[in-house]
Design a protein around this motif. Structure first.
Motif, PDB file in Angstrom:
ATOM      1  N   ALA A 249      27.800  31.244  27.055  1.00 10.46           N
ATOM      2  CA  ALA A 249      28.764  30.430  26.294  1.00 10.46           C
ATOM      3  C   ALA A 249      30.158  30.508  26.907  1.00 10.46           C
ATOM      4  CB  ALA A 249      28.792  30.898  24.850  1.00 10.46           C
ATOM      5  N   ILE A 250      30.562  31.769  27.281  1.00 16.70           N
ATOM      6  CA  ILE A 250      31.901  31.950  27.867  1.00 16.70           C
ATOM      7  C   ILE A 250      31.993  31.189  29.192  1.00 16.70           C
ATOM      8  CG2 ILE A 250      33.461  33.660  28.870  1.00 16.70           C
ATOM      9  CD1 ILE A 250      32.393  35.636  26.764  1.00 16.70           C
ATOM     10  N   LYS A 251      30.945  31.290  30.041  1.00 16.56           N
ATOM     11  CA  LYS A 251      30.950  30.605  31.335  1.00 16.56           C
ATOM     12  C   LYS A 251      31.039  29.089  31.152  1.00 16.56           C
ATOM     13  CE  LYS A 251      28.330  30.233  35.645  1.00 16.56           C
ATOM     14  NZ  LYS A 251      28.356  28.776  35.684  1.00 16.56           N
ATOM     15  N   THR A 252      30.357  28.592  30.119  1.00 18.77           N
ATOM     16  CA  THR A 252      30.390  27.140  29.869  1.00 18.77           C
ATOM     17  C   THR A 252      31.801  26.664  29.562  1.00 18.77           C
ATOM     18  OG1 THR A 252      28.115  27.221  29.064  1.00 18.77           O
ATOM     19  CG2 THR A 252      29.430  25.304  28.439  1.00 18.77           C
ATOM     20  N   PHE A 253      32.493  27.452  28.683  1.00 17.09           N
ATOM     21  CA  PHE A 253      33.873  27.078  28.340  1.00 17.09           C
ATOM     22  C   PHE A 253      34.784  27.161  29.563  1.00 17.09           C
ATOM     23  CE2 PHE A 253      32.647  28.004  23.878  1.00 17.09           C
ATOM     24  CZ  PHE A 253      33.062  26.795  23.322  1.00 17.09           C
ATOM     25  N   ILE A 254      34.578  28.205  30.391  1.00 17.46           N
ATOM     26  CA  ILE A 254      35.441  28.372  31.580  1.00 17.46           C
ATOM     27  C   ILE A 254      35.216  27.217  32.571  1.00 17.46           C
ATOM     28  CG2 ILE A 254      35.841  29.821  33.613  1.00 17.46           C
ATOM     29  CD1 ILE A 254      35.343  32.234  31.814  1.00 17.46           C
ATOM     30  N   ASP A 255      33.927  26.830  32.733  1.00 13.53           N
ATOM     31  CA  ASP A 255      33.645  25.717  33.649  1.00 13.53           C
ATOM     32  C   ASP A 255      34.275  24.404  33.178  1.00 13.53           C
ATOM     33  OD1 ASP A 255      32.234  27.418  35.267  1.00 13.53           O
ATOM     34  OD2 ASP A 255      30.253  26.884  34.429  1.00 13.53           O
ATOM     35  N   MET A 256      34.355  24.217  31.878  1.00  9.75           N
ATOM     36  CA  MET A 256      34.896  22.961  31.332  1.00  9.75           C
ATOM     37  C   MET A 256      36.416  23.003  31.163  1.00  9.75           C
ATOM     38  SD  MET A 256      31.970  22.297  28.455  1.00  9.75           S
ATOM     39  CE  MET A 256      32.795  20.793  27.907  1.00  9.75           C
ATOM     40  N   LEU A 257      37.001  24.197  31.335  1.00 12.13           N
ATOM     41  CA  LEU A 257      38.433  24.365  31.059  1.00 12.13           C
ATOM     42  C   LEU A 257      39.318  23.466  31.935  1.00 12.13           C
ATOM     43  CD1 LEU A 257      40.447  25.923  29.336  1.00 12.13           C
ATOM     44  CD2 LEU A 257      40.458  27.719  31.086  1.00 12.13           C
ATOM     45  N   PRO A 258      39.117  23.386  33.272  1.00 12.19           N
ATOM     46  CA  PRO A 258      40.008  22.536  34.089  1.00 12.19           C
ATOM     47  C   PRO A 258      39.967  21.069  33.694  1.00 12.19           C
ATOM     48  CG  PRO A 258      38.761  24.058  35.466  1.00 12.19           C
ATOM     49  CD  PRO A 258      38.165  24.128  34.110  1.00 12.19           C
ATOM     50  N   LYS A 259      38.843  20.585  33.250  1.00 10.62           N
ATOM     51  CA  LYS A 259      38.693  19.172  32.954  1.00 10.62           C
ATOM     52  C   LYS A 259      39.165  18.800  31.544  1.00 10.62           C
ATOM     53  CE  LYS A 259      34.723  18.735  36.045  1.00 10.62           C
ATOM     54  NZ  LYS A 259      33.284  18.370  36.141  1.00 10.62           N
ATOM     55  N   LYS A 260      38.995  19.755  30.561  1.00  7.75           N
ATOM     56  CA  LYS A 260      39.229  19.382  29.168  1.00  7.75           C
ATOM     57  C   LYS A 260      40.313  20.208  28.502  1.00  7.75           C
ATOM     58  CE  LYS A 260      34.496  17.791  28.418  1.00  7.75           C
ATOM     59  NZ  LYS A 260      33.324  17.860  27.528  1.00  7.75           N
ATOM     60  N   TYR A 261      41.073  20.937  29.287  1.00  8.43           N
ATOM     61  CA  TYR A 261      42.072  21.805  28.676  1.00  8.43           C
ATOM     62  C   TYR A 261      43.112  21.018  27.891  1.00  8.43           C
ATOM     63  CZ  TYR A 261      45.778  25.248  28.161  1.00  8.43           C
ATOM     64  OH  TYR A 261      46.740  26.077  27.635  1.00  8.43           O
ATOM     65  N   ASP A 262      43.445  19.800  28.367  1.00 11.95           N
ATOM     66  CA  ASP A 262      44.477  19.006  27.710  1.00 11.95           C
ATOM     67  C   ASP A 262      43.990  18.348  26.417  1.00 11.95           C
ATOM     68  OD1 ASP A 262      42.676  17.517  29.075  1.00 11.95           O
ATOM     69  OD2 ASP A 262      44.129  15.999  29.753  1.00 11.95           O
ATOM     70  N   ARG A 263      42.731  18.503  26.122  1.00  9.01           N
ATOM     71  CA  ARG A 263      42.203  17.913  24.887  1.00  9.01           C
ATOM     72  C   ARG A 263      42.319  18.913  23.732  1.00  9.01           C
ATOM     73  NH1 ARG A 263      36.613  15.024  26.959  1.00  9.01           N
ATOM     74  NH2 ARG A 263      37.570  13.803  28.679  1.00  9.01           N
ATOM     75  N   PRO A 264      42.966  18.484  22.650  1.00  9.24           N
ATOM     76  CA  PRO A 264      43.162  19.427  21.529  1.00  9.24           C
ATOM     77  C   PRO A 264      41.833  19.890  20.915  1.00  9.24           C
ATOM     78  CG  PRO A 264      44.632  17.547  21.346  1.00  9.24           C
ATOM     79  CD  PRO A 264      43.714  17.221  22.468  1.00  9.24           C
ATOM     80  N   GLU A 265      40.871  18.976  20.787  1.00  4.52           N
ATOM     81  CA  GLU A 265      39.605  19.383  20.163  1.00  4.52           C
ATOM     82  C   GLU A 265      38.870  20.415  21.002  1.00  4.52           C
ATOM     83  OE1 GLU A 265      38.937  15.507  22.420  1.00  4.52           O
ATOM     84  OE2 GLU A 265      40.402  16.399  21.039  1.00  4.52           O
ATOM     85  N   PHE A 266      39.018  20.358  22.331  1.00  7.43           N
ATOM     86  CA  PHE A 266      38.374  21.346  23.209  1.00  7.43           C
ATOM     87  C   PHE A 266      39.025  22.704  23.033  1.00  7.43           C
ATOM     88  CE2 PHE A 266      38.153  23.467  27.395  1.00  7.43           C
ATOM     89  CZ  PHE A 266      36.776  23.659  27.468  1.00  7.43           C
ATOM     90  N   ARG A 267      40.398  22.675  22.921  1.00 14.62           N
ATOM     91  CA  ARG A 267      41.098  23.947  22.725  1.00 14.62           C
ATOM     92  C   ARG A 267      40.710  24.575  21.391  1.00 14.62           C
ATOM     93  NH1 ARG A 267      45.380  20.895  25.021  1.00 14.62           N
ATOM     94  NH2 ARG A 267      46.353  20.625  22.980  1.00 14.62           N
ATOM     95  N   ASN A 268      40.523  23.707  20.401  1.00 11.88           N
ATOM     96  CA  ASN A 268      40.092  24.246  19.092  1.00 11.88           C
ATOM     97  C   ASN A 268      38.705  24.902  19.185  1.00 11.88           C
ATOM     98  OD1 ASN A 268      42.453  23.384  17.862  1.00 11.88           O
ATOM     99  ND2 ASN A 268      41.591  21.389  17.289  1.00 11.88           N
ATOM    100  N   LEU A 269      37.788  24.314  19.969  1.00 12.75           N
ATOM    101  CA  LEU A 269      36.454  24.910  20.159  1.00 12.75           C
ATOM    102  C   LEU A 269      36.550  26.261  20.853  1.00 12.75           C
ATOM    103  CD1 LEU A 269      34.286  21.816  21.255  1.00 12.75           C
ATOM    104  CD2 LEU A 269      34.125  23.122  19.110  1.00 12.75           C
ATOM    105  N   ILE A 270      37.467  26.328  21.846  1.00 13.34           N
ATOM    106  CA  ILE A 270      37.648  27.615  22.535  1.00 13.34           C
ATOM    107  C   ILE A 270      38.137  28.668  21.552  1.00 13.34           C
ATOM    108  CG2 ILE A 270      39.031  28.808  24.285  1.00 13.34           C
ATOM    109  CD1 ILE A 270      38.929  26.310  25.992  1.00 13.34           C
ATOM    110  N   ILE A 271      39.161  28.268  20.759  1.00 15.81           N
ATOM    111  CA  ILE A 271      39.723  29.214  19.782  1.00 15.81           C
ATOM    112  C   ILE A 271      38.666  29.630  18.762  1.00 15.81           C
ATOM    113  CG2 ILE A 271      41.428  29.447  17.947  1.00 15.81           C
ATOM    114  CD1 ILE A 271      43.242  27.537  19.570  1.00 15.81           C
ATOM    115  N   GLU A 272      37.800  28.709  18.409  1.00 20.93           N
ATOM    116  CA  GLU A 272      36.798  29.002  17.367  1.00 20.93           C
ATOM    117  C   GLU A 272      35.647  29.857  17.895  1.00 20.93           C
ATOM    118  OE1 GLU A 272      33.657  26.632  14.439  1.00 20.93           O
ATOM    119  OE2 GLU A 272      35.090  25.492  15.692  1.00 20.93           O
ATOM    120  N   HIS A 273      35.110  29.581  19.068  1.00 22.20           N
ATOM    121  CA  HIS A 273      33.869  30.219  19.534  1.00 22.20           C
ATOM    122  C   HIS A 273      34.075  31.359  20.524  1.00 22.20           C
ATOM    123  CE1 HIS A 273      31.243  27.332  17.585  1.00 22.20           C
ATOM    124  NE2 HIS A 273      32.046  26.330  18.025  1.00 22.20           N
TER     125      HIS A 273
END
Length: 688
Positions: free
Chosen positions: A485-509
């Motif tokens: 799960a952590i690796k998935t978020f890290i892989d998606m971080l460069p592409k979706k970091y500017d999206r608020p909903e993605f940041r909320n998922l990171i904060i939540e999970h």
């Protein structure tokens, strides 16, 4: 057919008529002659009379002359009696005669009251009751009729429609019952039947011709009746013995065979059947009387000498017999002792335990071959045992502290043998007592546990490797999920970091996955390096107080909690570790009953025995499958969707650290019972 079974009251009539016969027949004082004859026999061969021979009780029919009948003096006589006397003389046994009817005799023989019947007709039915000897006479029945019926009666078929009288045990009864219009009268003996015929109360009498001729002659009716020669129902006349008395039957048959071979049987029978001149009979009687009188004079003198000699002989024989029996018993005891010693040696030399026995001064009394093997001794002597192995030197040093040990000692010692080999030997010193419960010495029991310890160490190593493999596999499996799960978020971080909903998922999970990794690592550290227990006195009520923290959850899920706590129960444990174990087990029980129709948890704390107490946690939940029971304490094994699989493993380790034990019983859909065994608090042991 008319069958009138008239059993006449022949007893009075028969005895009155029979008394007249005996008065006419016996005019010589036979009682005196018998006395002199016995005295003469004693004089000639006293040892035969007084020797301790076997005695058989023989029945003779009392009213069947000339085969057997009772004489005036009450003694049985006849062909059968003379034959039995010859048989007894040849086989050297005594006979005791009993006078009775044939029915009484057969009944007594069946019941074992007598040993034989001297003369009885054979038939197939009786053959199943008795054993019959070889026949010595052919018994047949004839028709006895009045003179006036000689022309009308020639054979048995001519007696149809006539009144017939016959004895009740006659084999002819069956034949007559098959004849139509037969009128039968049954009597108990032949003499009674003849009296009925003589008194014209019957037309025909059926009986054996020899007995009939004897009675007709003595009632002076032989000229008024005819005995037809027609043979009816011939049968072997033999001696009957009780069924299974093969020894007596063999002796009787052998004697009959010998009498026939020597030509003595027929003369014995002819002496009674064929008539003798009166002058010859009188001369014979006088000769017997004179011979008995002469022998009696000698017998009286010899009898006194014999009686005195017999008493001395009896006393000597009694003492000789007692000594012989004593010697026999002594030999038997010696043999039993020898057999017992051999058995004991075989047992001691073939068991896997070495045995050495000592006296009260610890001198060696005995030892088996296994003791020599364990102690490394190649010869068969243990003279100076203290100088022989370090094991016994240590043991005796321990025992030297007290002259006589008050209780049995036991220990395990690792020793180095003379050849450099190291052995692990378990030994016990046991006290030895005699039959009076007196202490006589000591027994040293030795067991070589070297191979056992090696095998145990191998099993422990294999179990550790197996557990390590399971542990590694479990850790890898449990860590892979949050890392993925952590690796998935890290892989998606460069592409979706500017999206608020993605940041909320990171904060939540992401924090949850990190916490999960931290929990796994923490449990793993606790499992691999548990801290030493801090044991102390802790009561059962104090231990049960942790249930307060679970009361809100239990009430919320509507679970019935039953408690039974022994208020005087005090454990010797690490409270924090055992509270954690109980907390884990109760949480598991809450999860197990959550979906059950009956939601109940029962907690019991009570004394197991003087050294241990027990804690029982039982639930009515879904239970555990049989295949899962053997794996519930394995690391990372769990049936829960969100479980880590280390809870029961840690609980098991904590209980073992506190010198306790845990058992589980479960049936699917019937609930689970965990039983924890823990040591009790003992102040005296703590001081030590």
């Amino acid at each position: 057919m008319v069958l009138s079974c008239n059993i006449y009251n022949e007893s009075t009539l028969f005895r009155r008529e029979w008394g007249e016969i005996r008065k006419k027949q016996f005019k010589i004082p036979y009682l005196l002659m018998l006395f002199f004859f016995i005295l003469g026999t004693v004089a000639l061969n006293p040892s035969t009379v007084f020797a301790g021979k076997k005695t058989y009780k023989v029945a003779g029919e009392w009213a069947l002359p000339p085969f057997s009948y009772t004489k005036e003096d009450g003694i049985l006589a006849g062909i059968s009696i003379d034959l039995m006397e010859k048989i007894s003389k040849e086989n050297e046994f005594n006979l005791e005669y009993v006078s009775m009817s044939i029915e009484e005799a057969e009944k007594s023989l069946k019941e074992g009251k007598i040993d034989a019947i001297a003369g009885v007709s054979y038939n197939a039915e009786k053959d199943s009751w008795f054993n019959f000897s070889d026949p010595y006479f052919m018994m047949s029945y004839s028709l006895i009729i009045p003179n006036e019926k000689k022309k009308s009666i020639k054979k048995i078929s001519d007696i149809r429609d006539l009144h017939i009288v016959l004895e009740n045990n006659s084999p002819v009864i069956g034949t007559l019952q098959n004849m139509r219009n037969s009128n039968l009268t049954i009597v108990t003996n032949e003499y009674a039947g003849l009296l009925i015929l003589v008194n014209e109360k019957a037309d025909v009498f059926i009986g054996n011709k020899w007995t009939a001729s004897f009675y007709l002659k003595h009632i002076e009716q032989e000229n008024n009746f005819v005995i037809l020669d027609e043979v009816i129902e011939p049968a072997d006349y033999s001696i009957a013995v009780k069924k299974g008395n093969e020894e007596l039957l063999r002796q009787i048959n052998q004697s009959i065979t010998n009498l026939k071979a020597k030509g003595e049987l027929n003369p014995l029978i002819d002496e009674w059947i064929k008539p003798k001149p009166e002058a010859e009979i009188t001369r014979l009687k006088n000769f017997i009387f004179l011979l008995s009188l002469i022998l009696s004079i000698v017998a009286l003198v010899l009898l006194i000498i014999y009686i005195w000699n017999q008493r001395l002989k009896k006393a000597v024989s009694k003492q000789t017999y007692a000594l012989r029996e004593l010697n026999k018993n002594l030999k038997n005891q010696q043999q039993e002792i020898a057999d017992s010693n051999v058995l004991k040696d075989q047992i001691l030399n073939n068991i896997d335990t070495g045995i050495v026995t000592f006296g009260l001064d610890f001198t060696i009394k005995s030892f088996n071959t296994r003791a020599l093997d364990i102690l490394g001794q190649v010869d068969d002597e243990l003279n100076e045992i203290k100088n022989f192995t370090s094991l016994l030197q240590r043991f005796f040093r321990k025992c030297d502290d007290q002259d006589t040990p008050e209780e049995d000692a036991a220990d395990t010692i690792e020793v180095e043998m003379d050849d450099g080999q190291r052995k692990i030997i378990y030994f016990r010193m046991l006290r030895m007592y005699d039959s009076h419960k007196e202490l006589t010495g000591y027994i040293l029991a030795l067991n070589d546990e070297t191979e056992k310890k090696k095998l145990q160490q191998k099993l422990i190593t294999q179990e550790k490797l197996h557990a390590l493999g399971q542990l590694v596999a479990g850790v890898a499996h449990e860590i892979r999920n949050p890392l993925t799960a952590i690796k998935t978020f890290i892989d998606m971080l460069p592409k979706k970091y500017d999206r608020p909903e993605f940041r909320n998922l990171i904060i939540e999970h992401l924090p949850a996955e990190v916490s999960r990794l931290n929990l796994i690592v923490t449990d793993l550290i606790e499992y691999s390096r548990p801290r030493p227990p801090n044991k102390q006195r802790y009561t059962a009520p104090e231990l049960s107080s942790l249930l307060v923290f679970l009361k809100v959850t239990i009430d919320k899920k509507q679970i019935l909690l039953e408690k039974s706590i022994d208020q005087d129960l005090v454990f010797y444990i690490d409270p924090q570790q055992i509270r954690q174990v109980i907390f884990n087990l109760v949480l598991n029980a809450i999860d197990a009953v959550e979906d059950s129709s009956e939601k109940k948890i029962r907690i019991l704390m009570e004394k197991e025995n003087g050294n241990y107490g027990r804690i029982i946690i039982a639930d009515t939940g879904k239970g555990i499958e049989k295949g899962e029971l053997t794996r519930i304490f394995e690391p990372f094994y769990t049936s829960k969707e969100k479980g880590g699989g280390l809870g029961l493993t840690l609980s098991y380790n904590l209980i073992k650290e506190n010198n306790g034990d845990i058992h589980v019983e479960s049936q699917p859909n019937q609930g689970t019972v965990f039983t924890i065994i823990l040591p009790l608090y003992k102040p005296e042991e703590i001081k030590k």
